[in-house]
Design an enzyme around this catalytic site. Structure first.
Site, PDB file in Angstrom:
ATOM      1  N   HIS A 103       0.807  -1.227   0.000  1.00  0.00           N
ATOM      2  CA  HIS A 103       0.000   0.000   0.000  1.00  0.00           C
ATOM      3  C   HIS A 103       0.839   1.277   0.000  1.00  0.00           C
ATOM      4  O   HIS A 103       0.493   2.261   0.669  1.00  0.00           O
ATOM      5  CB  HIS A 103      -0.951  -0.006   1.190  1.00  0.00           C
ATOM      6  N   HIS A 173      -9.771   2.409   0.279  1.00  0.00           N
ATOM      7  CA  HIS A 173      -9.736   1.288   1.223  1.00  0.00           C
ATOM      8  C   HIS A 173     -10.846   1.386   2.278  1.00  0.00           C
ATOM      9  O   HIS A 173     -10.610   1.162   3.466  1.00  0.00           O
ATOM     10  CB  HIS A 173      -8.369   1.227   1.902  1.00  0.00           C
ATOM     11  N   GLU A 290     -11.566  -3.572  -2.737  1.00  0.00           N
ATOM     12  CA  GLU A 290     -10.525  -2.680  -3.267  1.00  0.00           C
ATOM     13  C   GLU A 290     -10.351  -2.911  -4.772  1.00  0.00           C
ATOM     14  O   GLU A 290      -9.728  -3.879  -5.181  1.00  0.00           O
ATOM     15  CB  GLU A 290      -9.208  -2.930  -2.535  1.00  0.00           C
TER      16      GLU A 290
END
Length: 325
Positions: A103, A173, A290
């Site tokens: 991420h 997210h 996601e």
């Protein structure tokens, strides 16, 4: 409408913007591009917040790792070994999910205050990620535009340009619980997902490179069924990469009657049933959907490419629709 939401330790102010249309109210933070709340009515007309989050900035600062509602980048999901090679040059990234990069690294896009400006029915967030940030090449100019459609759907459109070849993979997210933020475990939600394959992973959650058929497995959501728990997997969407967002998923909460639809231009969707959430929430209290390119694509030339070159424009769009049944 925007208001002061809090202040960081270095005195940087964080603002909250409120969007309202067609009975839907969404609040977005300048910090991390976070979707703080999404209030929608149930079948009886009673509104509730259907994403997990916090009432104050201190909650997000104290619990950064679950990425509650955040804009994730430069690269959503994992890159194996925290490294990739592009045009013959190898780049080493921050390995914040040892031994992998996750991420965007130690300080991804979710931990910056973005510049925010109003647009019709929404806001546009901008920032410049400098060359070398978290090990990624290129000066990346990024924007994310959050708007509400006339039916109250939340549309998030991303754009980015670079001055040298790089890789980009952006997502939101949010953790959804259609019963409401405090409704408890979301495993009873019913999911339909237009994906006939997944990218199976090793013990480090890195794709093996195969594309496995979901038929006869617990990964088959082509017909709606309860999500349960135990998922943190990328599903290969049947539609592939598309110019316009196409519907790929529907989530239904029988208790409240709320329905969430997800449309996207992306080729993949990471289903995460939040089995590792901690206080103040509990494991399974939300479901993350996601939309993305695949994990570890920079090291998998047979996966859809995440390479962005000078003169090109990265574009991605995802739309979250809300209704009742």
């Amino acid at each position: 409408m925007n208001e002061l939401f809090g202040t960081l330790s270095d005195s940087t102010p964080v603002h909250r913007w409120t969007l309202e249309r067609a009975g839907v109210r969404v609040r977005v933070l300048s910090y991390g591009g976070i979707v703080q709340s999404v209030e929608v009515p149930d079948r009886d007309g009673r509104s509730a917040d259907v994403v997990l989050g916090f009432a104050g900035l201190e909650g997000y600062l104290a619990h950064p790792e679950p990425y509650f509602g955040a804009l994730v980048g430069r690269y959503a999901n994992r890159i194996a070994g925290g490294r990739f090679t592009l045009d013959g040059e190898t780049y080493t990234l921050a390995r914040n999910n040892w031994p992998n990069a996750l991420h965007g690294g130690e300080r991804g896009f979710d931990r910056y205050v973005w510049d925010v400006s109003p647009v019709e029915h929404g806001v546009r967030l901008r920032r410049v990620s400098p060359h070398g940030e978290e090990g990624f090449p290129g000066r990346l100019e990024v924007s994310a535009t959050y708007t509400l459609d006339e039916d109250g759907a939340l549309r998030i459109a991303y754009e980015a340009v670079t001055d040298v070849p790089t890789v980009v993979n952006l997502t939101n997210h949010s953790y959804f619980n259609l019963g409401g933020r405090e409704a408890g475990h979301a495993g009873g939600h019913e999911l339909r997902l237009a994906a006939s394959r997944i990218t199976p992973v090793d013990e480090g959650l890195i794709p093996t490179g195969d594309l496995d058929d979901v038929s006869g497995t617990r990964f088959d959501f082509r017909q709606a069924r309860k999500t349960g728990s135990g998922y943190d997997h990328n599903f290969v969407l049947d539609k592939g990469v598309t110019e316009a967002a196409e519907e790929v998923a529907e989530v239904y909460d029988p208790a409240s009657g709320r329905v969430l639809t997800v449309a996207t231009t992306e080729p993949g969707l990471q289903l995460y049933t939040a089995d590792h959430l901690g206080e103040p929430f509990a494991p399974g209290d939300g479901i993350a959907l996601e939309t993305q390119h695949f994990p570890d694509s920079p090291n998998r030339p047979d996966f859809p490419s995440t390479v962005l070159r000078p003169g090109e424009v990265y574009r991605s769009e995802t739309v979250y629709g809300f209704s009742v049944r």
